[in-house]
Design an enzyme around this catalytic site. Structure first.
Site, PDB file in Angstrom:
ATOM      1  N   THR A   1      34.587  36.729  59.527  1.00  0.00           N
ATOM      2  CA  THR A   1      33.711  36.887  58.375  1.00  0.00           C
ATOM      3  C   THR A   1      33.775  35.662  57.478  1.00  0.00           C
ATOM      4  OG1 THR A   1      33.980  39.287  58.428  1.00  0.00           O
ATOM      5  CG2 THR A   1      33.177  38.328  56.380  1.00  0.00           C
TER       6      THR A   1
ATOM      7  N   HIS B   1      31.585  33.112  58.870  1.00  0.00           N
ATOM      8  CA  HIS B   1      30.178  33.384  58.545  1.00  0.00           C
ATOM      9  C   HIS B   1      29.837  32.838  57.163  1.00  0.00           C
ATOM     10  CE1 HIS B   1      28.614  35.738  61.884  1.00  0.00           C
ATOM     11  NE2 HIS B   1      29.727  36.436  61.928  1.00  0.00           N
TER      12      HIS B   1
END
Length: 331
Positions: free
Chosen positions: A28, A31
């Site tokens: 994450t 990202h």
């Protein structure tokens, strides 16, 4: 990426100040680095939602933890008033503040958070290992959502950290697990943990799974890779009335074989973050030694080497990178 010292926020009423020991980096976070979450992220962002530490101070009214307690944080701060919260799904709050994404995270020496997100660890729990509680909770939630049972045959598409943790939790629940991955380094890492593996870059995944399941297909398929090809493959791997659990973050829409979904009456589930019972389960799995924490921790680096840790994560050469936020962080 720069690192700098922040002025700590003193805990106000209902808040807890934590001396952060370790912060884990994850997909994450990548990202965010790639800009896929720009709509949510204020820059500069203090990263970090996988962590462990010790309570440094508490504000007025705090009753569940005390200075010196070893803790981790379930980084979900919901409003309690939206339709999802009122339906009992607070982790899916329409206005969820995911701490470390939507607000500053744990990659700082002293971190002040609301009391309700603090999770006390058992006395003597390893802070190094406890930095894995959050991703283990993700895996516990994913497996719980799947409703798999002992003896089920499970395919995990993606052999990164979350894929391995899902495989571990599923195996502990009695499932037979096969992990599909394309990266040779990760395949070796997964094999070293005792899992059946499938090299998706060299083997026909559907044929291998068909043979392994005696033609039936997998009871449960977890899509953890985030790759478009894996989304298409998932429907071909599940048995009649099998379950596909979408775990990976897909930043753009993906093609899906709805003919397969219709023909086999497949069930497709989303699995996002976790609930408190998943967090408590994760703590217990780590304390009980079910999770091979040391094998999953590739390296621990000092705060000043955070950028290098991200580079190793990006290259796919690391399973789990921890940042020791404090010099000489306790074990």
């Amino acid at each position: 990426m720069r690192t700098e010292r922040l002025d700590p926020l003193e805990p106000a009423e209902g808040q807890v100040q934590i001396t952060v020991a370790y912060t884990g980096l994850c997909g994450t976070d990548l990202h965010i680095v790639h800009g896929n979450m720009d709509a949510r992220v204020d820059r500069p962002l203090v990263f970090g939602h996988e962590m462990s530490g010790t309570v440094a101070a508490t504000g007025p009214g705090v009753t569940t933890v005390s200075p010196g307690d070893r803790v981790t944080v379930m980084p979900l701060d919901w409003d309690g008033t939206c339709p999802a919260c009122l339906a009992g799904h607070q982790h899916l709050c329409h206005h969820l503040n995911f701490i470390g994404i939507d607000s500053p995270g744990s990659l700082q020496e002293l971190w002040t958070v609301p009391e309700q997100v603090v999770v006390r660890l058992p006395d003597g729990a390893s802070l190094r290992h406890a930095a894995l509680v959050e991703p283990v909770a993700v895996a516990a939630h994913d497996v719980r959502r799947s409703e798999l049972t002992a003896g089920d045959k499970v395919v995990v598409l993606g052999g990164g950290p979350i894929g391995v943790l899902i495989a571990t939790v599923a195996r502990h629940a009695g499932a037979e697990v096969c992990v599909s991955e394309v990266d040779p380094t990760r395949l070796q890492q997964v094999e070293a943990l005792g899992f059946r593996t499938l090299n998706a870059a060299q083997e026909d995944v559907e044929s291998v799974v068909t043979e392994w399941t005696s033609g039936a297909g997998a009871d449960v398929v977890f899509e953890v890779s985030g790759a478009p090809a894996a989304v298409l493959a998932a429907t071909a791997l599940a048995k009649v009335r099998g379950t596909i659990v979408v775990v990976a973050i897909h930043p753009t829409p993906r093609p899906l074989d709805l003919q397969r979904v219709f023909w086999r009456e497949l069930r497709i589930l989303g699995a996002r973050v976790y609930e408190r019972e998943d967090f408590d389960r994760a703590v217990q799995l780590i304390v009980d030694g079910v999770i091979p924490a040391e094998e999953l921790i590739t390296d621990v680096v000092p705060l000043e080497a955070t950028a290098d840790a991200f580079a190793r994560l990006e290259a796919g050469t690391a399973m789990k990178m921890l940042v020791a936020v404090q010099d000489g962080a306790a074990s």
